[in-house]
Design a protein around this motif. Structure first.
Motif, PDB file in Angstrom:
ATOM      1  N   ARG A 198     -38.406 -70.732  -3.724  1.00 13.17           N
ATOM      2  CA  ARG A 198     -39.246 -70.626  -3.683  1.00 13.17           C
ATOM      3  C   ARG A 198     -40.717 -71.016  -3.589  1.00 13.17           C
ATOM      4  O   ARG A 198     -41.185 -70.321  -2.868  1.00 13.17           O
ATOM      5  CB  ARG A 198     -38.628 -69.248  -4.553  1.00 13.17           C
ATOM      6  N   GLN A 229     -46.332 -66.644  -8.576  1.00 16.21           N
ATOM      7  CA  GLN A 229     -45.699 -66.363  -9.019  1.00 16.21           C
ATOM      8  C   GLN A 229     -44.551 -66.800  -8.861  1.00 16.21           C
ATOM      9  O   GLN A 229     -43.753 -66.114 -10.046  1.00 16.21           O
ATOM     10  CB  GLN A 229     -46.128 -65.339  -8.449  1.00 16.21           C
ATOM     11  N   GLN A 230     -43.856 -68.178  -8.272  1.00 19.12           N
ATOM     12  CA  GLN A 230     -42.722 -67.808  -8.181  1.00 19.12           C
ATOM     13  C   GLN A 230     -42.658 -68.365  -9.865  1.00 19.12           C
ATOM     14  O   GLN A 230     -42.843 -69.788 -10.445  1.00 19.12           O
ATOM     15  CB  GLN A 230     -42.065 -68.709  -6.731  1.00 19.12           C
ATOM     16  N   TYR A 274     -43.058 -71.034  -0.480  1.00 20.60           N
ATOM     17  CA  TYR A 274     -43.987 -69.370   0.154  1.00 20.60           C
ATOM     18  C   TYR A 274     -45.243 -70.633   0.344  1.00 20.60           C
ATOM     19  O   TYR A 274     -45.848 -70.423   1.344  1.00 20.60           O
ATOM     20  CB  TYR A 274     -44.561 -68.884  -1.477  1.00 20.60           C
ATOM     21  N   PRO A 332     -38.008 -66.838   2.481  1.00 20.69           N
ATOM     22  CA  PRO A 332     -38.380 -67.035   1.115  1.00 20.69           C
ATOM     23  C   PRO A 332     -36.979 -67.041   0.837  1.00 20.69           C
ATOM     24  O   PRO A 332     -35.978 -68.093   0.307  1.00 20.69           O
ATOM     25  CB  PRO A 332     -39.216 -66.299   0.055  1.00 20.69           C
ATOM     26  N   TYR A 384     -51.756 -64.635   0.574  1.00 24.52           N
ATOM     27  CA  TYR A 384     -50.799 -64.163   0.366  1.00 24.52           C
ATOM     28  C   TYR A 384     -49.643 -64.839  -0.055  1.00 24.52           C
ATOM     29  O   TYR A 384     -49.149 -64.635  -0.457  1.00 24.52           O
ATOM     30  CB  TYR A 384     -50.643 -63.244   1.535  1.00 24.52           C
ATOM     31  N   GLY A 385     -49.663 -66.267   1.113  1.00 21.91           N
ATOM     32  CA  GLY A 385     -48.946 -67.117   0.191  1.00 21.91           C
ATOM     33  C   GLY A 385     -48.527 -67.985  -0.264  1.00 21.91           C
ATOM     34  O   GLY A 385     -47.876 -67.925  -1.306  1.00 21.91           O
ATOM     35  N   TYR A 424     -51.378 -73.542  -7.325  1.00 22.35           N
ATOM     36  CA  TYR A 424     -49.718 -72.831  -7.425  1.00 22.35           C
ATOM     37  C   TYR A 424     -48.734 -74.451  -7.702  1.00 22.35           C
ATOM     38  O   TYR A 424     -48.186 -74.496  -8.005  1.00 22.35           O
ATOM     39  CB  TYR A 424     -49.252 -72.461  -6.486  1.00 22.35           C
ATOM     40  N   THR A 432     -40.640 -61.654   5.279  1.00 24.63           N
ATOM     41  CA  THR A 432     -39.631 -61.937   4.110  1.00 24.63           C
ATOM     42  C   THR A 432     -38.195 -62.701   4.495  1.00 24.63           C
ATOM     43  O   THR A 432     -37.728 -62.549   2.950  1.00 24.63           O
ATOM     44  CB  THR A 432     -39.431 -60.419   4.208  1.00 24.63           C
ATOM     45  N   CYS A 464     -48.759 -65.622  -3.405  1.00 23.30           N
ATOM     46  CA  CYS A 464     -47.064 -65.422  -3.718  1.00 23.30           C
ATOM     47  C   CYS A 464     -46.128 -66.592  -4.632  1.00 23.30           C
ATOM     48  O   CYS A 464     -45.414 -66.739  -5.526  1.00 23.30           O
ATOM     49  CB  CYS A 464     -46.424 -64.593  -2.569  1.00 23.30           C
ATOM     50  N   ALA A 465     -46.669 -67.515  -3.642  1.00 25.16           N
ATOM     51  CA  ALA A 465     -46.078 -69.202  -4.616  1.00 25.16           C
ATOM     52  C   ALA A 465     -46.593 -69.117  -6.130  1.00 25.16           C
ATOM     53  O   ALA A 465     -45.833 -69.541  -6.820  1.00 25.16           O
ATOM     54  CB  ALA A 465     -47.017 -70.383  -3.128  1.00 25.16           C
TER      55      ALA A 465
END
Lengths: 456, 485
Positions: B295, B289-290, B299, B227, B282-283, B417, B224, B286-287
């Protein structure tokens, strides 16, 4: 009579005798009207330096029933005198009495180091402590209530002395002598517990620490540096002497006490808003690591030669702690928020303080890192993983305020304009402390062979 | 003279610190260029004499079995190249910025510490350099970062230090364990390789090392800090952080963890490899959603490093070589991406995806190169990312096929992404109030830098053999430490 003569002619006491004569010279020079106080202080400083130099060829051995010097006592005297020197040099009042008191305190610590009997230990302890109480009253921090801390320190110290005396009495009853030899039975154990409590009191181990932050906060910064180095390492030596007396399990509580203290001190330091109080709690935390080291040392059989990590930690701490308190003195800062932006106002001083903070936090390649690593290593060697984990956690917590100070100093905008710092001795001393605190991390081979000889 | 690799930048950093703003910039460039040239020249003695642990430089014994001991093998050499190259790139990328002497000095100090990490063969020396990297990066983020820099710098330091404490305790336990077995105090990586501690103590040590190295990679769930640090750091800081510093963790796995704990690494492979798969999936999620370009790339680094780690964990020749090559690739690709986002940020001071649109019309060169780097990042065949990810997965497919299948999903996700973001920023309609109007195309200096990096992406993609040849001897030397049931 012969014993008395033996006492005074003991070559192992020459450094102490030098200090005593320095003390007298200092007082005498102060009394003479035409000599200024700075000359008196200079005489005192010279005697400290000469005493340090004499340690190089002081003989080890016993002299009479009271005096005996071993490698441990010899090495620890370096810590006492080196810890006193910056304070003595940074005094600037037109008064020789503080310097004399400081020398007396160092002398007491020196006697404590060269004692082979409980009686002498007690005399050394008292001679070290009584001038310290007076010093707090004489040299208060700017704006601190003048006598409150001194009285508090005195009562806490008196309590410790009482405990020690009671322990001594029990020890005498149990073993029939005051020599530093194990006393049998439950009474011997009780004696050890009482005397150990006195030593923990002096070191400021939780739960005997309550007096410490007040005293450190209310003393002049340089004086707090002296308390956190010389006085504290002297109490540490006392603890080590006692740990060597006891049966092996007696020292088993020390690692946990030390680790707990280091975590407690670190947690409380996080919350402090006054700089000197923060450093006081940081000193509690460091003392905890040292006590953890003593526990590991005791678990390995109390061999003087294997006390090198403890000595090294003490040596690095002499420079780190004195340096940090000297910075407080030099910058004239008292509240923690005032440090914001100090890096852009005085980059050099802030940089030196930053180095000291990194060393206190134990970040490589500074001396503080190596010192901490060596203590941790000793605990690993004896398998004390529980206390080690707690101490490592304390190191992490400690980073919160050490690094926080660096962050505030360098990343924030200055909101407050500090007074112009004085040039001269204090600044030079800050340089010396910072450079040594940093370089001891990469240069200990200079000491490693000398250290072996010293402690063996 | 391997010492020169870290001593020269360190001296250069000190020199920068004590000179004026303009001089320090010039000095830093001279020193960084000299180190880069020297690192290239070092490949000559390296290929001439590559022992098991590489070209060795050993100092006198220090205290407690610690020895100043450096060595250079193919693996270290590739990372030494990457470090010195990206230092030059990041200094050149921030050439126009108005930075104080400390900025230029910090990068040289960072380079010095990173060199030390990659060259060290003594665990103590390794640890000292490992920690020393934190200090310059702390200042780079904290002093020259964007709005949230204060918090991000602190978080970065605390997280890494947290991991390092585990590593330190693990190191002490390992050294003491070895002493109990062989009666010798040694911190030498070569001597400790194959120690193979087992049982509860071994597992705990292993876990301590996984945490210590994992924080740096960063391995889920210790990621965490990344980012924040990447986003808040200045562009040059992000280049070094993503380009080189993340590799320290994987390097630790290759150099220390797997050779020292071969059996446990095999037994716990499903767990650690599982975490690496989580990293990838997961990375990537997450990427997706950025809303912030930096950021997003941060990710994506989490995901890409998962591939590196998987390849290394397989401990097969192709996996280790692929993982190591992928470290190099990721350094180049992500370095280029962060650099280009930095160029954008310099012009507009905005990083949001929604702040841009239709950049293709205003900055065709930027659009072209960004697309190029995105393709390399996705792993388009012909680009460097493809080779590294393919080899890593091929290695994993031999060790644990199931895991390779799961990880392969990550490649699809990486397209999912990267491409939409690229499309929004460069090709999509320009939203109201967008910063696109302030964007100008790359100037000559920027173009040269981008050409360099993009050229390398293509070169490694089409012709990876020279790089794999450099890695091959070290891989061949390291893989036999592995455990085969």
């Amino acid at each position: 009579m012969r014993e008395l003569l033996g006492f005074f002619s003991a070559p192992m006491l020459w450094p102490q005798l030098t200090l005593a004569s320095g003390l007298l010279c200092c007082l005498a020079a102060g009394m003479a009207r035409e000599v200024s106080a700075s000359v008196a202080r200079l005489l005192g400083a010279v005697s400290l330096v000469v005493a340090l130099w004499m340690l190089m060829f002081t003989a080890r051995g016993e002299a009479g029933p009271l005096v005996g010097l071993d490698g441990l006592g010899l090495a620890w005297q370096i810590l006492f005198y080196a810890g006193g020197l910056p304070v003595l040099l940074s005094l600037d009042e037109d008064d020789e009495v503080p310097a004399a008191l400081l020398l007396a305190s160092c002398l007491g610590a020196g006697l404590l180091a060269a004692s082979s009997s409980l009686l002498m230990l007690f005399i050394g302890l008292e001679l070290m402590s009584l001038p310290a109480y007076l010093l707090v009253a004489r040299l208060p921090a700017p704006g601190a209530p003048p006598h409150e801390a001194a009285v508090k320190y005195f009562f806490a110290g008196a309590l410790a002395s009482c405990l020690f005396l009671l322990g001594m009495a029990l020890h005498y009853v149990a073993s029939g002598s005051l020599a530093l030899s194990p006393a049998p039975g439950a009474m011997g154990l009780a004696a050890l517990a009482l005397m150990g409590a006195a030593a923990l009191f002096k070191i400021g181990v939780v739960p005997f620490h309550f007096w410490l932050p007040d005293v450190y906060e209310s003393s002049a910064p340089a004086l707090a540096g002296f308390f956190s180095t010389s006085v504290k390492t002297a109490a540490l030596l006392l603890l080590m002497r006692l740990a060597a007396l006891g049966p092996a399990p007696a020292g088993a509580c020390l690692p946990w006490l030390g680790a707990g203290t280091s975590l407690y001190g670190a947690l409380l330091a996080l919350r402090q808003t006054r700089l000197q109080r923060l450093l006081a709690y940081s000193s509690v935390s460091h003392a905890g690591i040292l006590v953890l080291g003593v526990g590991a040392w005791a678990a390995q059989g109390c061999d003087p030669a294997s006390a090198a990590p403890l000595f090294f930690y003490g040596l690095v701490y002499v420079f780190m702690s004195n340096g940090a308190f000297l910075f407080v003195r030099l910058s004239g800062l008292s509240r923690r928020p005032e440090i914001a932006g100090y890096g852009s106002l005085r980059p050099v001083h802030a940089g030196l303080f930053g180095v000291l903070l990194l060393s206190l936090a134990g970040i490589p390649p500074t001396g503080g890192f190596l010192a901490k690593l060596l203590i941790f290593w000793e605990t690993v060697k004896v398998g004390l993983y529980g206390p080690l984990a707690v101490a490592a956690l304390a190191t992490l917590v400690g980073l919160g305020y050490y690094l926080g100070l660096i962050r505030d100093m360098f990343f924030d905008e200055p909101k407050w304009r500090p007074a112009e710092p004085e040039k001269g001795a204090v600044e030079v001393l800050l340089w010396v402390c910072a450079v040594l605190a940093a370089s001891l991390g990469i240069l200990p081979w200079i000491f490693s062979s000398a250290l072996g000889r010293l402690l063996s | 003279m391997l010492t020169a690799l870290w001593l020269v930048p360190a001296v250069g950093g000190a020199a920068c610190l004590f000179s004026s703003r303009k001089t320090s910039r010039l000095l830093s460039a001279v020193f960084a260029a000299a180190v880069f040239a020297y690192s290239l020249w070092l490949s000559v003695p390296y290929t001439a004499d590559a022992g098991v642990w590489g070209v060795v430089e050993s100092g006198p014994a220090w205290i407690f079995g610690i020895r100043y001991h450096l060595a250079l093998d193919g693996l270290a050499l590739s990372l030494v190249w990457l470090t010195s190259f990206l230092t030059v790139v990041s200094l050149a990328a921030s050439w126009r910025g108005s930075f104080s002497a400390g900025f230029w000095a910090s990068f040289l100090f960072l380079e010095a510490a990173l060199m030390g990490v990659f060259l060290a063969r003594d665990l103590f020396v390794f640890y000292v350099f490992w920690e020393a990297t934190l200090i310059p990066m702390f200042f780079i983020i904290g002093l020259w970062g964007s709005e949230g820099r204060r918090h991000a710098a602190m978080k970065f330091f605390l997280f890494t230090f947290f991991g390092s404490l585990f590593m330190l305790v693990g190191l002490l336990a390992l050294v003491t364990h070895e002493h109990a077995v062989s009666g010798v105090w040694t911190w030498d990586m070569g001597a400790l390789a194959g120690t193979n501690p087992q049982g509860l103590a071994g597992t705990l040590m292993f876990a301590a090392f996984v945490i210590g190295f994992g924080v740096k990679i960063p391995l889920f769930p210790m990621h965490t800090w990344l980012p924040d640090a990447h986003t808040e750091a200045p562009a040059a800081g992000s280049i070094m952080l993503a380009g080189v510093m993340l590799k320290m963790g994987v390097y630790g796995f290759i150099r220390v963890l797997l050779p020292v704990f071969p059996r446990l690494s095999w037994e716990l492979l499903p767990w650690v490899g599982g975490l690496a798969c989580v990293n990838i999936l997961y990375g990537s999620l997450c990427a997706m959603q950025q809303k912030d370009l930096k950021r997003l790339i941060a990710y994506s680094s989490v995901a890409h490093l998962g591939f590196c780690l998987l390849g290394v964990l397989s401990w097969t020749p192709e996996g280790v070589a692929g993982g190591s090559l992928q470290m190099l690739n990721h350094g180049i690709t992500t370095g280029a991406l962060f650099m280009m986002i930095g160029f954008l940020y310099e012009r507009t001071h905005r990083r949001g995806l929604a702040d841009y649109g239709e950049l293709v019309g205003r900055a065709p060169w930027l659009t072209f190169f960004f697309g190029w780097a995105i393709m390399a990042s996705i792993g388009l065949p012909g680009m460097n990312g493809f080779i590294g990810e393919f080899m890593s997965l091929a290695g994993m497919a031999r060790a644990l096929p199931f895991m390779a299948v799961v990880a392969a999903l990550g490649i699809v996700l990486s397209a999912a992404y990267s491409l939409p973001a690229y499309q929004t920023v460069f090709w999509g309609a320009s939203p109201a109030g967008s910063a696109s109007s302030k964007v100008t195309d790359l100037d000559a200096r920027e173009k040269v830098l981008v050409w360099l990096l993009c050229g390398l992406m293509l070169y490694i993609g089409l012709c990876p053999t020279p790089f794999l040849d450099v890695l091959a001897p070290s891989v061949a030397a390291l893989v036999p430490y592995g455990f085969t049931p």
